[in-house]
Design a protein around this motif. Structure first.
Motif, PDB file in Angstrom:
ATOM      1  N   THR A   1      -5.770  16.704   1.993  1.00 19.05           N
ATOM      2  CA  THR A   1      -4.554  16.942   2.765  1.00 19.05           C
ATOM      3  C   THR A   1      -4.847  17.781   4.004  1.00 19.05           C
ATOM      4  O   THR A   1      -5.514  18.818   3.923  1.00 19.05           O
ATOM      5  CB  THR A   1      -3.519  17.672   1.898  1.00 19.05           C
ATOM      6  OG1 THR A   1      -3.221  16.878   0.752  1.00 19.05           O
ATOM      7  CG2 THR A   1      -2.232  17.937   2.671  1.00 19.05           C
TER       8      THR A   1
ATOM      9  N   ASN B   1      -2.871   1.192   3.843  1.00 20.77           N
ATOM     10  CA  ASN B   1      -2.017   1.109   2.658  1.00 20.77           C
ATOM     11  C   ASN B   1      -1.745   2.475   2.054  1.00 20.77           C
ATOM     12  O   ASN B   1      -1.508   2.596   0.854  1.00 20.77           O
ATOM     13  CB  ASN B   1      -2.628   0.169   1.616  1.00 20.77           C
ATOM     14  CG  ASN B   1      -3.991   0.659   1.110  1.00 20.77           C
ATOM     15  OD1 ASN B   1      -4.595   1.547   1.722  1.00 20.77           O
ATOM     16  ND2 ASN B   1      -4.460   0.076   0.023  1.00 20.77           N
ATOM     17  N   ASP B   2      -1.752   3.503   2.894  1.00 17.48           N
ATOM     18  CA  ASP B   2      -1.460   4.875   2.493  1.00 17.48           C
ATOM     19  C   ASP B   2       0.056   5.046   2.425  1.00 17.48           C
ATOM     20  O   ASP B   2       0.678   5.648   3.301  1.00 17.48           O
ATOM     21  CB  ASP B   2      -2.089   5.823   3.513  1.00 17.48           C
ATOM     22  CG  ASP B   2      -1.926   7.286   3.148  1.00 17.48           C
ATOM     23  OD1 ASP B   2      -1.514   7.568   2.008  1.00 17.48           O
ATOM     24  OD2 ASP B   2      -2.226   8.143   4.014  1.00 17.48           O
ATOM     25  N   SER B   3       0.664   4.518   1.386  1.00 21.30           N
ATOM     26  CA  SER B   3       2.120   4.520   1.243  1.00 21.30           C
ATOM     27  C   SER B   3       2.666   5.943   1.259  1.00 21.30           C
ATOM     28  O   SER B   3       2.219   6.805   0.491  1.00 21.30           O
ATOM     29  CB  SER B   3       2.511   3.823  -0.060  1.00 21.30           C
ATOM     30  OG  SER B   3       3.904   3.839  -0.233  1.00 21.30           O
ATOM     31  N   GLY B   4       3.625   6.185   2.151  1.00 22.53           N
ATOM     32  CA  GLY B   4       4.210   7.513   2.264  1.00 22.53           C
ATOM     33  C   GLY B   4       3.400   8.461   3.124  1.00 22.53           C
ATOM     34  O   GLY B   4       3.834   9.594   3.377  1.00 22.53           O
ATOM     35  N   GLY B   5       2.227   8.035   3.599  1.00 21.66           N
ATOM     36  CA  GLY B   5       1.392   8.884   4.440  1.00 21.66           C
ATOM     37  C   GLY B   5       1.748   8.758   5.903  1.00 21.66           C
ATOM     38  O   GLY B   5       2.680   8.051   6.296  1.00 21.66           O
ATOM     39  N   ASN B   6       1.005   9.443   6.738  1.00 24.86           N
ATOM     40  CA  ASN B   6       1.227   9.387   8.178  1.00 24.86           C
ATOM     41  C   ASN B   6       0.691   8.082   8.758  1.00 24.86           C
ATOM     42  O   ASN B   6      -0.227   7.471   8.204  1.00 24.86           O
ATOM     43  CB  ASN B   6       0.537  10.571   8.860  1.00 24.86           C
ATOM     44  CG  ASN B   6       1.131  11.898   8.436  1.00 24.86           C
ATOM     45  OD1 ASN B   6       2.343  12.076   8.459  1.00 24.86           O
ATOM     46  ND2 ASN B   6       0.283  12.834   8.031  1.00 24.86           N
ATOM     47  N   THR B   7       1.268   7.655   9.880  1.00 21.80           N
ATOM     48  CA  THR B   7       0.805   6.441  10.543  1.00 21.80           C
ATOM     49  C   THR B   7      -0.276   6.790  11.571  1.00 21.80           C
ATOM     50  O   THR B   7      -0.457   7.950  11.936  1.00 21.80           O
ATOM     51  CB  THR B   7       1.964   5.724  11.249  1.00 21.80           C
ATOM     52  OG1 THR B   7       2.565   6.621  12.191  1.00 21.80           O
ATOM     53  CG2 THR B   7       3.016   5.287  10.233  1.00 21.80           C
TER      54      THR B   7
ATOM     55  N   THR C   1      -2.732  13.012   4.080  1.00 20.33           N
ATOM     56  CA  THR C   1      -1.877  13.637   3.074  1.00 20.33           C
ATOM     57  C   THR C   1      -2.610  13.560   1.730  1.00 20.33           C
ATOM     58  O   THR C   1      -3.758  13.110   1.660  1.00 20.33           O
ATOM     59  CB  THR C   1      -0.516  12.933   2.995  1.00 20.33           C
ATOM     60  OG1 THR C   1      -0.725  11.551   2.683  1.00 20.33           O
ATOM     61  CG2 THR C   1       0.226  13.035   4.319  1.00 20.33           C
TER      62      THR C   1
ATOM     63  N   THR D   1      -4.201  10.039   0.860  1.00 18.77           N
ATOM     64  CA  THR D   1      -4.911   9.264   1.877  1.00 18.77           C
ATOM     65  C   THR D   1      -6.313   8.842   1.461  1.00 18.77           C
ATOM     66  O   THR D   1      -6.781   7.757   1.828  1.00 18.77           O
ATOM     67  CB  THR D   1      -4.976  10.062   3.199  1.00 18.77           C
ATOM     68  OG1 THR D   1      -3.637  10.360   3.633  1.00 18.77           O
ATOM     69  CG2 THR D   1      -5.694   9.293   4.283  1.00 18.77           C
TER      70      THR D   1
ATOM     71  N   LYS E   1      -7.942   5.110   0.614  1.00 21.49           N
ATOM     72  CA  LYS E   1      -7.075   4.030   1.054  1.00 21.49           C
ATOM     73  C   LYS E   1      -7.818   3.153   2.081  1.00 21.49           C
ATOM     74  O   LYS E   1      -8.849   3.524   2.598  1.00 21.49           O
ATOM     75  CB  LYS E   1      -5.789   4.590   1.668  1.00 21.49           C
ATOM     76  CG  LYS E   1      -4.898   5.314   0.662  1.00 21.49           C
ATOM     77  CD  LYS E   1      -4.471   4.378  -0.452  1.00 21.49           C
ATOM     78  CE  LYS E   1      -3.376   4.987  -1.324  1.00 21.49           C
ATOM     79  NZ  LYS E   1      -3.801   6.188  -2.041  1.00 21.49           N
TER      80      LYS E   1
END
Length: 230
Positions: free
Chosen positions: A29, A51-57, A79, A82, A85
């Motif tokens: 993180t 495919n880091d769902s919920g992570g930063n773009t 995060t 991450t 991924k």
């Protein structure tokens, strides 16, 4: 805490219009991920997702283009989910692609964690670019090259820091060929880097990029990234 290099990853195979990169398992993180990308066949930005769902773009730092080639630099903050991924980089009109992801720790916690992005065009045989002067000390100076004709880079140097360690390198014989090579070195007290130079087997036209990543300490320093593409 000084900025440290955690790891890197590159795609497998010989990418043409897309590739994937698995983010290093040691990513934690707050770490900063830097993706350096080269392509031929189109000057339009590629799609950079994961495919880091919920992570930063992923966000673009900057880039440049010439002829049918283009290069760009991207970043995101990790995060808790991450690590490991998969990053996907693609463009339907690209005929050759190469890229790498490098991970750094101890970078400024506020966004954006970088400043001072610059670019420079280099003619064939000009394997150098103007240096920069970070605003403060404790910086990680980085040099990255995206090279035409799937060439490797044997070294990178400047005045301060004098030499660099290699983070990642990927050559691709897909399509018209290209490659990326990423190097880094710590700088203590803030000082002009001097001219940045690199060595490659043959000469090509290039574009180089520079910016600084800011350390997560009271003295805001920086990091340098140069990018090279035919």
């Amino acid at each position: 805490m000084a900025i440290t290099h955690i790891g890197s990853a590159t795609p497998t195979g010989q990418p043409t219009s897309s590739y994937t990169v698995v983010i290093p398992s040691g990513t934690a993180t707050g770490d900063i991920l830097v993706l350096v990308q080269a392509q031929d066949g189109t000057t339009a930005d590629p799609s950079v997702t994961d495919n880091d769902s919920g992570g930063n773009t992923w966000a673009k730092v900057g880039g440049s283009s010439g002829g049918t080639r283009a290069g760009s630099v991207w970043w995101k903050r990790a995060t808790s989910g991450t690590a490991s991924k998969t990053v996907t980089v693609s463009h339907g009109s690209a005929t050759s692609m190469a890229g790498s992801v490098s991970v750094f720790r101890g970078v400024q916690t506020s966004d954006p964690p970088y400043s001072g992005f610059t670019s420079e065009s280099n003619s064939s045989g000009d394997e150098s670019m103007a240096g920069i002067t970070p605003a403060a000390g404790n910086t990680m100076v980085m040099v990255a090259m995206a090279v035409a004709d799937d060439q490797t880079i044997s070294s990178a140097s400047a005045t301060n820091p004098a030499t660099f360690a290699k983070s990642a390198e990927k050559t691709s014989t897909g399509g018209a060929d290209c490659a990326v090579s990423v190097w880094y070195a710590l700088q203590g007290a803030a000082a002009a880097t001097g001219t940045i130079s690199w060595n490659q087997p043959t000469n090509s036209q290039s574009a180089s990029y520079a910016f600084v990543l800011l350390p997560a300490v009271a003295a805001s320093g920086g990091r340098f990234l140069a990018f090279f593409v035919r």
